[in-house]
Design a protein around this motif. Structure first.
Motif, PDB file in Angstrom:
ATOM      1  N   ILE A 106       4.611  27.569  -2.819  1.00  0.00           N
ATOM      2  CA  ILE A 106       3.835  28.282  -1.791  1.00  0.00           C
ATOM      3  C   ILE A 106       4.623  28.302  -0.478  1.00  0.00           C
ATOM      4  N   ASP A 107       5.267  27.188  -0.173  1.00  0.00           N
ATOM      5  CA  ASP A 107       6.090  27.069   1.027  1.00  0.00           C
ATOM      6  C   ASP A 107       7.175  28.147   1.030  1.00  0.00           C
ATOM      7  N   ARG A 108       7.871  28.262  -0.096  1.00  0.00           N
ATOM      8  CA  ARG A 108       8.960  29.244  -0.214  1.00  0.00           C
ATOM      9  C   ARG A 108       8.410  30.670  -0.111  1.00  0.00           C
ATOM     10  N   ALA A 119       7.177  17.500   3.475  1.00  0.00           N
ATOM     11  CA  ALA A 119       8.389  18.218   3.065  1.00  0.00           C
ATOM     12  C   ALA A 119       8.254  19.712   3.354  1.00  0.00           C
ATOM     13  N   ASN A 120       7.053  20.147   3.690  1.00  0.00           N
ATOM     14  CA  ASN A 120       6.780  21.576   3.913  1.00  0.00           C
ATOM     15  C   ASN A 120       7.542  22.119   5.128  1.00  0.00           C
ATOM     16  N   LYS A 121       8.338  23.156   4.874  1.00  0.00           N
ATOM     17  CA  LYS A 121       9.197  23.695   5.934  1.00  0.00           C
ATOM     18  C   LYS A 121       8.389  24.281   7.084  1.00  0.00           C
ATOM     19  N   HIS A 164       0.850  -1.187   0.000  1.00  0.00           N
ATOM     20  CA  HIS A 164       0.000   0.000   0.000  1.00  0.00           C
ATOM     21  C   HIS A 164       0.894   1.248   0.000  1.00  0.00           C
ATOM     22  N   HIS A 165       0.579   2.184  -0.896  1.00  0.00           N
ATOM     23  CA  HIS A 165       1.417   3.375  -1.061  1.00  0.00           C
ATOM     24  C   HIS A 165       1.606   4.149   0.261  1.00  0.00           C
ATOM     25  N   ILE A 166       0.542   4.232   1.055  1.00  0.00           N
ATOM     26  CA  ILE A 166       0.617   4.992   2.304  1.00  0.00           C
ATOM     27  C   ILE A 166       1.435   4.248   3.362  1.00  0.00           C
ATOM     28  N   TYR A 219      -2.961  22.705  -1.788  1.00  0.00           N
ATOM     29  CA  TYR A 219      -1.754  23.475  -2.131  1.00  0.00           C
ATOM     30  C   TYR A 219      -1.660  23.670  -3.638  1.00  0.00           C
ATOM     31  N   ASP A 220      -1.856  22.575  -4.378  1.00  0.00           N
ATOM     32  CA  ASP A 220      -1.695  22.654  -5.835  1.00  0.00           C
ATOM     33  C   ASP A 220      -2.791  23.502  -6.475  1.00  0.00           C
ATOM     34  N   LYS A 221      -4.013  23.444  -5.923  1.00  0.00           N
ATOM     35  CA  LYS A 221      -5.108  24.251  -6.486  1.00  0.00           C
ATOM     36  C   LYS A 221      -4.916  25.731  -6.180  1.00  0.00           C
ATOM     37  N   GLY A 267       2.542  22.973  -6.937  1.00  0.00           N
ATOM     38  CA  GLY A 267       2.619  24.277  -6.294  1.00  0.00           C
ATOM     39  C   GLY A 267       3.119  24.267  -4.863  1.00  0.00           C
ATOM     40  N   GLY A 268       3.002  23.115  -4.179  1.00  0.00           N
ATOM     41  CA  GLY A 268       3.355  23.039  -2.759  1.00  0.00           C
ATOM     42  C   GLY A 268       4.684  23.690  -2.407  1.00  0.00           C
ATOM     43  N   PRO A 269       5.782  23.251  -3.034  1.00  0.00           N
ATOM     44  CA  PRO A 269       7.085  23.810  -2.675  1.00  0.00           C
ATOM     45  C   PRO A 269       7.175  25.324  -2.920  1.00  0.00           C
ATOM     46  N   ALA A 277      -4.475  17.791   1.639  1.00  0.00           N
ATOM     47  CA  ALA A 277      -3.753  19.046   1.840  1.00  0.00           C
ATOM     48  C   ALA A 277      -2.925  19.410   0.598  1.00  0.00           C
ATOM     49  N   GLY A 278      -2.240  18.434   0.032  1.00  0.00           N
ATOM     50  CA  GLY A 278      -1.394  18.694  -1.142  1.00  0.00           C
ATOM     51  C   GLY A 278      -2.211  19.156  -2.338  1.00  0.00           C
ATOM     52  N   GLU A 279      -3.404  18.572  -2.451  1.00  0.00           N
ATOM     53  CA  GLU A 279      -4.320  18.954  -3.524  1.00  0.00           C
ATOM     54  C   GLU A 279      -4.707  20.430  -3.358  1.00  0.00           C
ATOM     55  N   THR A 337       8.686  12.716  -0.514  1.00  0.00           N
ATOM     56  CA  THR A 337       7.932  12.611  -1.770  1.00  0.00           C
ATOM     57  C   THR A 337       8.075  11.176  -2.299  1.00  0.00           C
ATOM     58  N   ASP A 338       7.286  10.865  -3.342  1.00  0.00           N
ATOM     59  CA  ASP A 338       7.217   9.478  -3.808  1.00  0.00           C
ATOM     60  C   ASP A 338       8.590   8.911  -4.189  1.00  0.00           C
ATOM     61  N   ASN A 339       8.841   7.714  -3.696  1.00  0.00           N
ATOM     62  CA  ASN A 339      10.097   7.017  -3.979  1.00  0.00           C
ATOM     63  C   ASN A 339       9.873   5.525  -3.777  1.00  0.00           C
ATOM     64  N   GLY A 377       3.903   2.614   2.589  1.00  0.00           N
ATOM     65  CA  GLY A 377       5.233   3.000   2.119  1.00  0.00           C
ATOM     66  C   GLY A 377       5.653   4.345   2.698  1.00  0.00           C
ATOM     67  N   HIS A 378       4.809   5.359   2.547  1.00  0.00           N
ATOM     68  CA  HIS A 378       5.151   6.690   3.078  1.00  0.00           C
ATOM     69  C   HIS A 378       5.457   6.601   4.575  1.00  0.00           C
ATOM     70  N   ILE A 379       4.648   5.850   5.312  1.00  0.00           N
ATOM     71  CA  ILE A 379       4.863   5.723   6.761  1.00  0.00           C
ATOM     72  C   ILE A 379       6.207   5.033   7.036  1.00  0.00           C
ATOM     73  N   GLY A 388       4.658  11.574   3.575  1.00  0.00           N
ATOM     74  CA  GLY A 388       3.974  12.095   2.392  1.00  0.00           C
ATOM     75  C   GLY A 388       4.547  13.419   1.924  1.00  0.00           C
ATOM     76  N   GLY A 389       4.246  13.771   0.685  1.00  0.00           N
ATOM     77  CA  GLY A 389       4.839  14.938   0.026  1.00  0.00           C
ATOM     78  C   GLY A 389       4.747  16.232   0.813  1.00  0.00           C
ATOM     79  N   VAL A 390       3.607  16.493   1.452  1.00  0.00           N
ATOM     80  CA  VAL A 390       3.438  17.774   2.154  1.00  0.00           C
ATOM     81  C   VAL A 390       4.265  17.808   3.450  1.00  0.00           C
ATOM     82  N   SER A 409      -0.218  14.210   1.917  1.00  0.00           N
ATOM     83  CA  SER A 409       0.355  14.207   0.564  1.00  0.00           C
ATOM     84  C   SER A 409      -0.631  14.795  -0.430  1.00  0.00           C
ATOM     85  N   GLY A 410      -0.365  14.585  -1.720  1.00  0.00           N
ATOM     86  CA  GLY A 410      -1.247  15.099  -2.764  1.00  0.00           C
ATOM     87  C   GLY A 410      -2.569  14.358  -2.813  1.00  0.00           C
ATOM     88  N   GLY A 411      -2.581  13.121  -2.318  1.00  0.00           N
ATOM     89  CA  GLY A 411      -3.798  12.322  -2.375  1.00  0.00           C
ATOM     90  C   GLY A 411      -4.385  12.008  -1.003  1.00  0.00           C
TER      91      GLY A 411
HETATM   92  O1  KG4 Z   1       3.585  12.099  -1.613  1.00  0.00           O
HETATM   93  P1  KG4 Z   1       3.608  12.823  -2.899  1.00  0.00           P
HETATM   94  O2  KG4 Z   1       4.916  12.937  -3.630  1.00  0.00           O
HETATM   95  O3  KG4 Z   1       2.586  12.186  -3.897  1.00  0.00           O
HETATM   96  C1  KG4 Z   1       1.369  11.682  -3.438  1.00  0.00           C
HETATM   97  O4  KG4 Z   1       1.354  10.488  -3.028  1.00  0.00           O
HETATM   98  O5  KG4 Z   1       0.412  12.479  -3.437  1.00  0.00           O
HETATM   99  O6  KG4 Z   1       2.997  14.282  -2.626  1.00  0.00           O
HETATM  100  C2  KG4 Z   1       2.892  15.229  -3.645  1.00  0.00           C
HETATM  101  C3  KG4 Z   1       2.255  16.476  -3.052  1.00  0.00           C
HETATM  102  C4  KG4 Z   1       1.931  17.566  -4.064  1.00  0.00           C
HETATM  103  O7  KG4 Z   1       0.615  18.012  -3.856  1.00  0.00           O
HETATM  104  C5  KG4 Z   1       2.949  18.664  -3.738  1.00  0.00           C
HETATM  105  O8  KG4 Z   1       2.473  19.973  -4.030  1.00  0.00           O
HETATM  106  C6  KG4 Z   1       3.114  18.470  -2.256  1.00  0.00           C
HETATM  107  O9  KG4 Z   1       3.134  17.069  -2.081  1.00  0.00           O
HETATM  108  N1  KG4 Z   1       4.357  19.064  -1.749  1.00  0.00           N
HETATM  109  C7  KG4 Z   1       4.367  20.109  -0.884  1.00  0.00           C
HETATM  110  C8  KG4 Z   1       5.722  20.422  -0.659  1.00  0.00           C
HETATM  111  N2  KG4 Z   1       6.495  19.563  -1.388  1.00  0.00           N
HETATM  112  C9  KG4 Z   1       5.634  18.725  -2.042  1.00  0.00           C
HETATM  113  N3  KG4 Z   1       3.352  20.767  -0.308  1.00  0.00           N
HETATM  114  C10 KG4 Z   1       3.667  21.787   0.529  1.00  0.00           C
HETATM  115  N4  KG4 Z   1       4.935  22.152   0.776  1.00  0.00           N
HETATM  116  C11 KG4 Z   1       5.999  21.520   0.217  1.00  0.00           C
HETATM  117  N5  KG4 Z   1       7.243  21.916   0.486  1.00  0.00           N
END
Ligand code: KG4
Ligand code: ZN
Length: 346
Positions: A191-193, A280-282, A119-121, A174-176, A187-189, A170-172, A308-310, A123-125, A276-278, A144-146
């Motif tokens: 907006i963070d910056r 990474a948000n500072k 399961h992808h999640i 951010y991207d919207k 957009g996440g990174p 939350a990531g969605e 982020t995904d790996n 994995g993230h954990i 998860g991707g978010v 994350s994005g999902g």
């Molecule tokens: O975990 P991930 O790589 O893919 C999914 O499984 O969704 O997460 C991607 C999401 C995207 O929405 C991206 O905008 C967000 O993570 N993301 C961030 C940051 N870096 C990546 N959101 C906020 N701040 C960041 N620094």
């Protein structure tokens, strides 16, 4: 003389293709990265402002064999030195998932290796296990994005969902919001910056839902940002995108931090991890680090490239499943809406 039993090391190949990264990695004993290869497609999706499933699939087809070969090469290993192959089974884009799954099946079959769907999640954990051992009970913030979820773990492979988003992840959001501000995908990174560089913040609402709820909602916040922008445009006024970015991020960070803290105290956890991707948000990392430091609860978040995904995270979770005796067979299929189900049912 007593019998000398040598513990054999476990080498697992992980493959990930659920969204827009094609990745392969070899992990030793579930905790040590031997190689970690990620081919990102972000450049190809940027001009569309999001991930286009057909384009993602085509890239995965082109990349999957290359990343697997590179993961072996970087590790200096042959397929017959591996103990198993793990692959993301879901959730994700079905066409994208199937490419990784079929590659994993072919590799497992050709080399007579066990196959495990992950399961992808999970994995993230489990990306966290590549940094430090888990201690239970543990609270995982998966963001994350999902996904935006709070998961309670009482043991390895045991997942209890205690809160989740009722609308956007939350990531969605951010991207919207980034799209509204004409910021490139993802957009996440950005907006963070921008939030960090900003000298002010628009006051956007905090969405708490019912008292004591661990659920999240981000669509109202997203709409508030869109309305704010529309009103400004109608009045012929300029918006300050930095102030919008900071106002939006402040709202997300405050609510996510407060709910995570509340849950951590309620369940008396020994450890809090973010995934998860978010994560990474500072702004979010700093807020969580400071909050849990004050509370005296250990808080961990993996380095950016493991947030982020790996595929290393898939191999890490897969290694634990392997050790628990979990196996898939060659009928393994992609599950776009897969639920996070425990593999430890004790
Ligand atoms: O975990 P991930 O790589 O893919 C999914 O499984 O969704 O997460 C991607 C999401 C995207 O929405 C991206 O905008 C967000 O993570 N993301 C961030 C940051 N870096 C990546 N959101 C906020 N701040 C960041 N620094
Ligand atoms: Zn992910």
């Amino acid at each position: 003389m007593g019998e000398f039993i040598m513990e054999k090391d476990l080498y697992i190949l992980g493959i990930e293709s659920s969204c827009d990264e094609t990745a392969a990695s070899i992990v030793k004993n579930g905790t040590e990265i031997i190689s970690n290869v990620v081919a990102s497609q972000i450049e190809s999706h940027k001009r569309f402002g999001g991930v286009v499933p057909e384009i993602a699939s085509r890239h995965h087809v082109e990349q999957v064999t290359i990343v697997i070969e590179e993961a072996l090469q970087q590790a200096g290993m042959q397929p017959n030195e591996l103990d198993g192959v793990c692959v993301t089974e879901g959730p994700g884009l079905v066409g994208a998932l199937l490419i990784g799954i079929n590659a994993a099946k072919a590799f497992a079959f050709a080399n007579s290796l066990p196959l495990i769907g992950v399961h992808h999640i999970a994995g993230h954990i489990y990306a966290n296990e590549l940094m430090q051992p888990m201690e239970f009970p543990l609270l995982a913030l998966v963001i994350s994005g999902g996904h935006t979820e709070l998961v309670l773990m009482k043991d390895h492979g045991s997942f209890e969902l205690i809160g989740e988003t009722r609308d956007d992840a939350a990531g969605e959001a951010y991207d919207k919001v980034a799209r509204v501000l004409n910021i490139p995908y993802p957009g996440g990174p950005h907006i963070d910056r921008m939030a960090h560089e900003s000298d002010g913040a628009v006051d956007f609402p905090r969405v708490w839902l019912e008292k004591d709820s661990y659920d999240f909602s981000f669509s109202g916040l997203k709409s508030a940002v869109i309305n704010y922008q529309h009103n400004k445009v109608q009045r012929g006024e300029e918006i300050n995108p930095y102030h919008v970015a900071k106002g939006f991020q402040d709202s997300v960070v405050e609510v996510v931090t407060a709910k995570t803290l509340h849950a951590a105290k309620e369940f008396g956890v020994k450890q809090v991890i973010a995934a998860g991707g978010v994560s990474a948000n500072k702004g979010l990392r700093t807020s969580l680090e400071e909050t849990f430091k004050k509370e005296g609860i250990p808080f961990y978040v993996p380095p950016l490239k493991l947030c982020t995904d790996n595929a290393a995270m898939i191999a890490a979770a897969g290694s634990k499943m392997f050790q628990a005796g979990v196996r898939s067979d060659l009928t393994l299929n992609g599950h776009p809406g897969m639920e996070l189900i425990s593999w430890n049912h004790e």
